[in-house]
Design a protein around this motif. Sequence first.
Motif, PDB file in Angstrom:
ATOM      1  N   LEU A  58       0.818  -1.093   0.007  1.00  0.00           N
ATOM      2  CA  LEU A  58       0.006  -0.024  -0.114  1.00  0.00           C
ATOM      3  C   LEU A  58       0.945   1.139   0.076  1.00  0.00           C
ATOM      4  CD1 LEU A  58      -2.962   1.046   0.243  1.00  0.00           C
ATOM      5  CD2 LEU A  58      -2.521   0.819   2.552  1.00  0.00           C
ATOM      6  N   MET A  59       0.556   2.095  -1.002  1.00  0.00           N
ATOM      7  CA  MET A  59       1.400   3.245  -1.148  1.00  0.00           C
ATOM      8  C   MET A  59       0.586   4.605  -0.763  1.00  0.00           C
ATOM      9  SD  MET A  59       3.934   4.512  -4.334  1.00  0.00           S
ATOM     10  CE  MET A  59       3.269   5.826  -5.174  1.00  0.00           C
ATOM     11  N   GLN A  60       0.970   5.363   0.107  1.00  0.00           N
ATOM     12  CA  GLN A  60       0.528   6.772   0.087  1.00  0.00           C
ATOM     13  C   GLN A  60       1.266   7.697  -0.563  1.00  0.00           C
ATOM     14  OE1 GLN A  60      -0.114   8.071   4.382  1.00  0.00           O
ATOM     15  NE2 GLN A  60      -0.377  10.042   3.525  1.00  0.00           N
ATOM     16  N   ASN A  61       0.863   8.331  -1.524  1.00  0.00           N
ATOM     17  CA  ASN A  61       1.746   9.306  -2.265  1.00  0.00           C
ATOM     18  C   ASN A  61       1.402  10.500  -1.915  1.00  0.00           C
ATOM     19  OD1 ASN A  61       3.620   9.958  -4.160  1.00  0.00           O
ATOM     20  ND2 ASN A  61       2.213   9.952  -5.832  1.00  0.00           N
ATOM     21  N   LYS A  62       2.263  11.624  -2.192  1.00  0.00           N
ATOM     22  CA  LYS A  62       2.393  12.820  -2.056  1.00  0.00           C
ATOM     23  C   LYS A  62       2.346  13.410  -0.649  1.00  0.00           C
ATOM     24  CE  LYS A  62      -0.557  13.846  -6.053  1.00  0.00           C
ATOM     25  NZ  LYS A  62      -1.817  14.363  -6.627  1.00  0.00           N
ATOM     26  N   ILE A  63       3.319  12.741   0.031  1.00  0.00           N
ATOM     27  CA  ILE A  63       3.548  13.228   1.452  1.00  0.00           C
ATOM     28  C   ILE A  63       4.075  14.386   1.579  1.00  0.00           C
ATOM     29  CG2 ILE A  63       3.389  10.750   2.556  1.00  0.00           C
ATOM     30  CD1 ILE A  63       6.465  10.887   2.598  1.00  0.00           C
ATOM     31  N   ASP A  64       4.539  14.899   0.463  1.00  0.00           N
ATOM     32  CA  ASP A  64       5.408  16.101   0.354  1.00  0.00           C
ATOM     33  C   ASP A  64       4.234  17.393   0.534  1.00  0.00           C
ATOM     34  OD1 ASP A  64       4.907  17.044  -2.983  1.00  0.00           O
ATOM     35  OD2 ASP A  64       5.028  15.100  -2.432  1.00  0.00           O
ATOM     36  N   THR A  90       5.243   7.945   0.626  1.00  0.00           N
ATOM     37  CA  THR A  90       5.954   8.024  -0.475  1.00  0.00           C
ATOM     38  C   THR A  90       5.579   9.490  -1.060  1.00  0.00           C
ATOM     39  OG1 THR A  90       4.849   7.426  -2.356  1.00  0.00           O
ATOM     40  CG2 THR A  90       6.262   5.810  -1.161  1.00  0.00           C
ATOM     41  N   SER A  91       6.721  10.078  -1.639  1.00  0.00           N
ATOM     42  CA  SER A  91       6.579  11.135  -2.345  1.00  0.00           C
ATOM     43  C   SER A  91       7.272  11.064  -3.855  1.00  0.00           C
ATOM     44  CB  SER A  91       6.993  12.423  -1.670  1.00  0.00           C
ATOM     45  OG  SER A  91       7.194  13.630  -2.916  1.00  0.00           O
ATOM     46  N   VAL A  92       6.568  10.840  -4.731  1.00  0.00           N
ATOM     47  CA  VAL A  92       7.178  10.633  -6.103  1.00  0.00           C
ATOM     48  C   VAL A  92       7.884  11.720  -6.521  1.00  0.00           C
ATOM     49  CG1 VAL A  92       6.910   9.668  -8.647  1.00  0.00           C
ATOM     50  CG2 VAL A  92       5.747   8.539  -6.584  1.00  0.00           C
ATOM     51  N   LYS A  93       7.297  12.822  -6.387  1.00  0.00           N
ATOM     52  CA  LYS A  93       8.000  14.168  -6.691  1.00  0.00           C
ATOM     53  C   LYS A  93       9.460  14.237  -6.101  1.00  0.00           C
ATOM     54  CE  LYS A  93       7.139  18.933  -6.522  1.00  0.00           C
ATOM     55  NZ  LYS A  93       6.158  20.063  -6.189  1.00  0.00           N
ATOM     56  N   GLU A  94       9.499  13.849  -4.668  1.00  0.00           N
ATOM     57  CA  GLU A  94      10.517  14.084  -3.985  1.00  0.00           C
ATOM     58  C   GLU A  94      11.702  12.899  -4.136  1.00  0.00           C
ATOM     59  OE1 GLU A  94      10.005  16.385  -0.488  1.00  0.00           O
ATOM     60  OE2 GLU A  94       8.942  17.895  -1.420  1.00  0.00           O
ATOM     61  N   ASN A  95      10.863  11.799  -4.556  1.00  0.00           N
ATOM     62  CA  ASN A  95      11.731  10.515  -4.490  1.00  0.00           C
ATOM     63  C   ASN A  95      12.055  10.168  -3.174  1.00  0.00           C
ATOM     64  OD1 ASN A  95      12.709   8.322  -5.581  1.00  0.00           O
ATOM     65  ND2 ASN A  95      14.751   8.985  -5.847  1.00  0.00           N
ATOM     66  N   LEU A  96      10.837  10.222  -2.225  1.00  0.00           N
ATOM     67  CA  LEU A  96      10.996   9.920  -0.785  1.00  0.00           C
ATOM     68  C   LEU A  96      10.356   8.391  -0.735  1.00  0.00           C
ATOM     69  CD1 LEU A  96       9.904  12.903   0.878  1.00  0.00           C
ATOM     70  CD2 LEU A  96      12.145  11.917   0.781  1.00  0.00           C
ATOM     71  N   ASN A  97      11.093   7.275  -0.456  1.00  0.00           N
ATOM     72  CA  ASN A  97      10.655   5.882  -0.111  1.00  0.00           C
ATOM     73  C   ASN A  97      10.361   5.239  -1.257  1.00  0.00           C
ATOM     74  OD1 ASN A  97      11.336   5.975   2.805  1.00  0.00           O
ATOM     75  ND2 ASN A  97       9.529   7.163   3.048  1.00  0.00           N
ATOM     76  N   GLU A 100      12.229   2.134  -1.546  1.00  0.00           N
ATOM     77  CA  GLU A 100      12.236   1.019  -0.601  1.00  0.00           C
ATOM     78  C   GLU A 100      11.087   0.351  -0.880  1.00  0.00           C
ATOM     79  OE1 GLU A 100      15.020   4.531   0.970  1.00  0.00           O
ATOM     80  OE2 GLU A 100      13.177   4.363  -0.345  1.00  0.00           O
ATOM     81  N   MET A 101      10.036   1.133  -1.539  1.00  0.00           N
ATOM     82  CA  MET A 101       8.615   0.474  -1.531  1.00  0.00           C
ATOM     83  C   MET A 101       8.784  -0.635  -2.587  1.00  0.00           C
ATOM     84  SD  MET A 101       5.721   0.434  -3.942  1.00  0.00           S
ATOM     85  CE  MET A 101       6.243   1.816  -4.881  1.00  0.00           C
ATOM     86  N   PHE A 102       9.421  -0.238  -3.951  1.00  0.00           N
ATOM     87  CA  PHE A 102       9.705  -1.230  -4.992  1.00  0.00           C
ATOM     88  C   PHE A 102      10.507  -2.392  -4.442  1.00  0.00           C
ATOM     89  CE2 PHE A 102       7.981   1.984  -7.834  1.00  0.00           C
ATOM     90  CZ  PHE A 102       6.928   1.238  -8.248  1.00  0.00           C
ATOM     91  N   ASP A 103      11.811  -2.061  -3.671  1.00  0.00           N
ATOM     92  CA  ASP A 103      12.408  -3.043  -3.215  1.00  0.00           C
ATOM     93  C   ASP A 103      11.576  -4.212  -2.169  1.00  0.00           C
ATOM     94  OD1 ASP A 103      14.749  -2.069  -4.044  1.00  0.00           O
ATOM     95  OD2 ASP A 103      15.400  -1.273  -2.216  1.00  0.00           O
TER      96      ASP A 103
END
Length: 157
Positions: A58-64, A90-97, A100-103
């Motif tokens: 489960l990915m929560q995006n846009k934590i930025d 995660t934040s795809v925009k800021e490449n946070l986690n 780690e999620m894909f790993d």
Amino acid sequence: MLWATAGLDEFDGITKKFYKGAIGCVITFSTTDKASLEAVESWKAKVEAECPKVAMVLMQNKIDLADQASFTQQEAEAVATKTGLRLFRTSVKENLNVNEMFDALAADCVKLKRTTGVAEPSVGGTVKKTEGDGFNLGPEKEDEKRERKKKKLTCIV
């Protein structure tokens, strides 16, 4: 191969084709869209109906954009607990986690393959451990397939 289905109900007929043969799934919801959090359970059920043996996170995006959040972190964690999915903020925009999620997903796919003998995906593909930052997911080329067979470095899942 990665597919983004956008979770839209009007595309259900099309997206079911993409679920066939899947070995991994990232269910994503947006920090700024409570409806996407509320849809997680139904999205998970749709995937499980088509692929009963699939690794999921489960990915929560846009934590930025936490200052624009439409729900509390406790609500997100409650959904993760209820669905039994590991939550990655995660934040795809800021490449946070993201790595780690894909790993973690790739490792879960390999584990699932080893423990259940799930068949290889019909579209073909590889999960390759790379030097440095994790795994690469993608289609396997013939020369890569030959190298894998020689060195046993790649696990097809």
